[in-house]
Design a protein around this motif. Structure first.
Motif, PDB file in Angstrom:
ATOM      1  N   THR A 142      25.173  80.449  42.418  1.00 34.87           N
ATOM      2  CA  THR A 142      26.170  79.592  43.064  1.00 34.87           C
ATOM      3  C   THR A 142      27.021  78.839  42.041  1.00 34.87           C
ATOM      4  OG1 THR A 142      25.052  77.432  43.356  1.00 34.87           O
ATOM      5  CG2 THR A 142      24.534  79.174  44.955  1.00 34.87           C
ATOM      6  N   ALA A 143      28.064  78.178  42.531  1.00 35.99           N
ATOM      7  CA  ALA A 143      29.020  77.460  41.683  1.00 35.99           C
ATOM      8  C   ALA A 143      28.589  76.024  41.409  1.00 35.99           C
ATOM      9  CB  ALA A 143      30.399  77.470  42.350  1.00 35.99           C
ATOM     10  N   PHE A 144      27.443  75.597  41.956  1.00 29.89           N
ATOM     11  CA  PHE A 144      27.020  74.195  41.852  1.00 29.89           C
ATOM     12  C   PHE A 144      25.986  74.000  40.752  1.00 29.89           C
ATOM     13  CE2 PHE A 144      27.814  75.259  46.378  1.00 29.89           C
ATOM     14  CZ  PHE A 144      29.040  74.625  46.487  1.00 29.89           C
ATOM     15  N   ILE A 145      25.992  72.815  40.136  1.00 30.33           N
ATOM     16  CA  ILE A 145      25.089  72.524  39.025  1.00 30.33           C
ATOM     17  C   ILE A 145      23.624  72.660  39.427  1.00 30.33           C
ATOM     18  CG2 ILE A 145      24.207  70.640  37.586  1.00 30.33           C
ATOM     19  CD1 ILE A 145      27.057  69.681  37.204  1.00 30.33           C
ATOM     20  N   ARG A 146      23.257  72.056  40.550  1.00 31.17           N
ATOM     21  CA  ARG A 146      21.843  72.026  40.949  1.00 31.17           C
ATOM     22  C   ARG A 146      21.361  73.403  41.386  1.00 31.17           C
ATOM     23  NH1 ARG A 146      19.934  66.615  39.930  1.00 31.17           N
ATOM     24  NH2 ARG A 146      21.825  65.350  39.933  1.00 31.17           N
ATOM     25  N   THR A 147      20.111  73.698  41.068  1.00 30.42           N
ATOM     26  CA  THR A 147      19.494  74.943  41.523  1.00 30.42           C
ATOM     27  C   THR A 147      19.283  74.872  43.024  1.00 30.42           C
ATOM     28  OG1 THR A 147      18.366  75.178  39.405  1.00 30.42           O
ATOM     29  CG2 THR A 147      17.511  76.473  41.257  1.00 30.42           C
ATOM     30  N   GLN A 148      19.744  75.888  43.737  1.00 35.80           N
ATOM     31  CA  GLN A 148      19.664  75.914  45.189  1.00 35.80           C
ATOM     32  C   GLN A 148      18.507  76.796  45.651  1.00 35.80           C
ATOM     33  OE1 GLN A 148      21.723  73.915  46.813  1.00 35.80           O
ATOM     34  NE2 GLN A 148      22.899  73.383  44.974  1.00 35.80           N
ATOM     35  N   THR A 149      18.144  76.653  46.922  1.00 33.66           N
ATOM     36  CA  THR A 149      17.091  77.480  47.494  1.00 33.66           C
ATOM     37  C   THR A 149      17.573  78.921  47.628  1.00 33.66           C
ATOM     38  OG1 THR A 149      17.817  77.129  49.777  1.00 33.66           O
ATOM     39  CG2 THR A 149      16.271  75.504  48.840  1.00 33.66           C
ATOM     40  N   PRO A 150      16.651  79.892  47.639  1.00 30.12           N
ATOM     41  CA  PRO A 150      17.057  81.290  47.831  1.00 30.12           C
ATOM     42  C   PRO A 150      17.842  81.479  49.132  1.00 30.12           C
ATOM     43  CG  PRO A 150      14.781  81.188  47.087  1.00 30.12           C
ATOM     44  CD  PRO A 150      15.201  79.772  47.373  1.00 30.12           C
ATOM     45  N   GLU A 151      17.472  80.713  50.178  1.00 31.82           N
ATOM     46  CA  GLU A 151      18.182  80.821  51.462  1.00 31.82           C
ATOM     47  C   GLU A 151      19.636  80.367  51.324  1.00 31.82           C
ATOM     48  OE1 GLU A 151      13.920  80.685  51.954  1.00 31.82           O
ATOM     49  OE2 GLU A 151      15.278  79.220  51.029  1.00 31.82           O
ATOM     50  N   PHE A 152      19.828  79.261  50.598  1.00 25.90           N
ATOM     51  CA  PHE A 152      21.188  78.761  50.397  1.00 25.90           C
ATOM     52  C   PHE A 152      22.000  79.740  49.553  1.00 25.90           C
ATOM     53  CE2 PHE A 152      24.498  76.505  48.149  1.00 25.90           C
ATOM     54  CZ  PHE A 152      25.029  75.667  49.107  1.00 25.90           C
ATOM     55  N   ILE A 153      21.383  80.296  48.518  1.00 28.00           N
ATOM     56  CA  ILE A 153      22.090  81.245  47.653  1.00 28.00           C
ATOM     57  C   ILE A 153      22.512  82.475  48.439  1.00 28.00           C
ATOM     58  CG2 ILE A 153      21.823  82.776  45.664  1.00 28.00           C
ATOM     59  CD1 ILE A 153      20.009  80.643  44.415  1.00 28.00           C
ATOM     60  N   ALA A 154      21.627  82.950  49.323  1.00 30.95           N
ATOM     61  CA  ALA A 154      21.949  84.128  50.136  1.00 30.95           C
ATOM     62  C   ALA A 154      23.145  83.842  51.042  1.00 30.95           C
ATOM     63  CB  ALA A 154      20.740  84.539  50.970  1.00 30.95           C
ATOM     64  N   LEU A 155      23.166  82.642  51.629  1.00 30.65           N
ATOM     65  CA  LEU A 155      24.279  82.264  52.499  1.00 30.65           C
ATOM     66  C   LEU A 155      25.555  82.073  51.689  1.00 30.65           C
ATOM     67  CD1 LEU A 155      24.751  81.581  55.524  1.00 30.65           C
ATOM     68  CD2 LEU A 155      24.387  79.182  54.934  1.00 30.65           C
ATOM     69  N   ALA A 156      25.425  81.397  50.552  1.00 28.77           N
ATOM     70  CA  ALA A 156      26.592  81.118  49.717  1.00 28.77           C
ATOM     71  C   ALA A 156      27.213  82.394  49.173  1.00 28.77           C
ATOM     72  CB  ALA A 156      26.199  80.193  48.569  1.00 28.77           C
TER      73      ALA A 156
END
Length: 403
Positions: free
Chosen positions: A64-78
């Motif tokens: 993703t484009a965001f600094i913080r590491t996101q959840t796999p679910e969020f990455i899949a959606l993003a």
């Protein structure tokens, strides 16, 4: 010097002193993040552009484009959004959605933008010139125009505004949201879009949503999920960013009254308003940064970077790079050339809505200056707590009313 480029710093100020230090001494600087993996902060103009244009080495899709590491679910959606895609997937998607951002489509909105800007400025006049600028002025034109662009009925504009705030405001206590609530808001917006899409399939209109539904390149069309996620990102990118650009432009003029007076005197000078708009964009970059992830072991500006490490480009720093901009901390409404990176440093993620944003900023600020010969702050300016959105959330303004 202690370097802190996370959300608490941005709530106080744009950290220009830190950026100047990094550009001189550590242009590719390792930045720790408590409770998360750190990142390489990229602060020089040429390096920001180099990263922006090399999607093969610097990926958004990997994390993703965001600094913080996101959840796999969020990455899949993003990964369904243009913001978080790499070529060739991003190239295919951009070709399809570009159907809604042709010069013809944007030109059709010019008269509507002008009329809406005039009405908003008239409301300020009716209030005697004293307003909370973000809530009474800056929020309205971008929200109305994105809704017009998509074809959202007037009675649903408030829903769009609420979803947009909840999706980006989870780092700020005033918005009272959490990352989970942001995901709920995104899902609500997605479901709403689904209803609009079905309506456009039955009854096509002359709007961007119809263009997206009908868009076809070499027999390829957008899927339901792709249209829905584009709808979601459009309201964040088109509403939040332009709202803040308008607020930053007015804030800049209030703190630089000579520039305010020059623009009032040159209210019909098209070239002056063109260069002033570009300077507003350079001065008040609406997005702090954009993260990529290294796809392989490489180096940047002589600094070794390992595959999988985060690299974050900082636009406000690049836009104030002394090697590129003469007197970068001076607001120069006649600055030319002005090759700022507010819409991205070129490459595949250059902002599709750049032309629309420019038009809105120019129309809104110009209509206010037509009516009011001066302005001042009527209370403290409060910035948004976010390490992604460069937001002003509260700015009381008192405009001078002509006698």
């Amino acid at each position: 010097m202690q370097i802190d480029l996370l959300e608490d710093t941005w709530e106080r100020e744009v950290p220009h002193e830190q950026f100047a230090y990094l550009r001189r001494h550590a242009p590719v600087h390792w930045h720790e993040v408590p409770g998360d993996t750190g990142f390489w902060a990229v602060t020089r103009y040429q390096d920001v552009k180099a990263v922006s244009r090399d999607a093969h080495t610097w990926s958004t899709e990997l994390g993703t484009a965001f600094i913080r590491t996101q959840t796999p679910e969020f990455i899949a959606l993003a990964s369904l959004t243009l913001l978080n895609m790499d070529p060739p997937k991003q190239t295919r998607y951009r070709k399809l959605v570009s159907a809604g951002f042709t010069p013809r489509m944007i030109a059709q909105l010019k008269g509507k933008i002008q009329r809406r800007a005039e009405k908003i400025a008239d409301v300020v006049l009716d209030k005697g010139g004293e307003v909370e600028f973000v809530g009474d002025v800056a929020q309205y034109l971008p929200l109305q125009m994105i809704c017009d662009l998509v074809g959202v009925p007037e009675q649903d504009h408030a829903k769009i505004f609420d979803w947009s705030n909840r999706m980006v405001g989870f780092q700020d206590a005033d918005f009272r949201t959490t990352p989970e609530d942001g995901e709920i808001a995104s899902a609500e917006a997605f479901a709403y879009c689904d209803e609009l899409v079905e309506e456009r399939r039955r009854h096509p209109c002359d709007d961007i949503l119809t263009a997206l539904v009908q868009a076809e390149v070499d027999g390829d069309r957008l899927t339901r999920d792709e249209i829905g996620m584009f709808f979601v990102i459009l309201f964040v990118a088109g509403n939040e960013t332009t709202r803040n650009l308008i607020a930053h432009a007015m804030n800049a003029l209030i703190t630089h009254p000579d520039s305010y007076r020059d623009l009032v005197a040159g209210i019909d000078d098209e070239e002056l308003w063109r260069t002033a708009t570009e300077e507003f964009l350079r001065w008040g970059s609406s997005i702090h940064n954009f993260r990529r992830t290294a796809t392989k072991d490489t180096e940047l500006h002589g600094q070794p970077i390992a595959a999988g490490e985060k690299v974050v480009t900082f636009y406000a720093s690049a836009n104030h790079d002394e090697d590129v901009f003469t007197d970068p901390h001076v607001l120069d409404i006649r600055r030319s050339p002005n090759d700022h990176v507010t819409f991205g440093g070129g490459g595949p993620h250059f902002c599709l809505g750049a032309g629309l944003a420019r038009m809105q900023i120019r129309c809104m600020i110009r209509e206010l200056l037509r009516r009011f010969p001066g302005a001042e702050h009527a209370g403290p300016v409060r910035r948004m707590r976010s390490d992604f959105i460069n937001g002003i959330k509260h700015m009381p303004v008192r405009f001078s009313v002509r006698g």
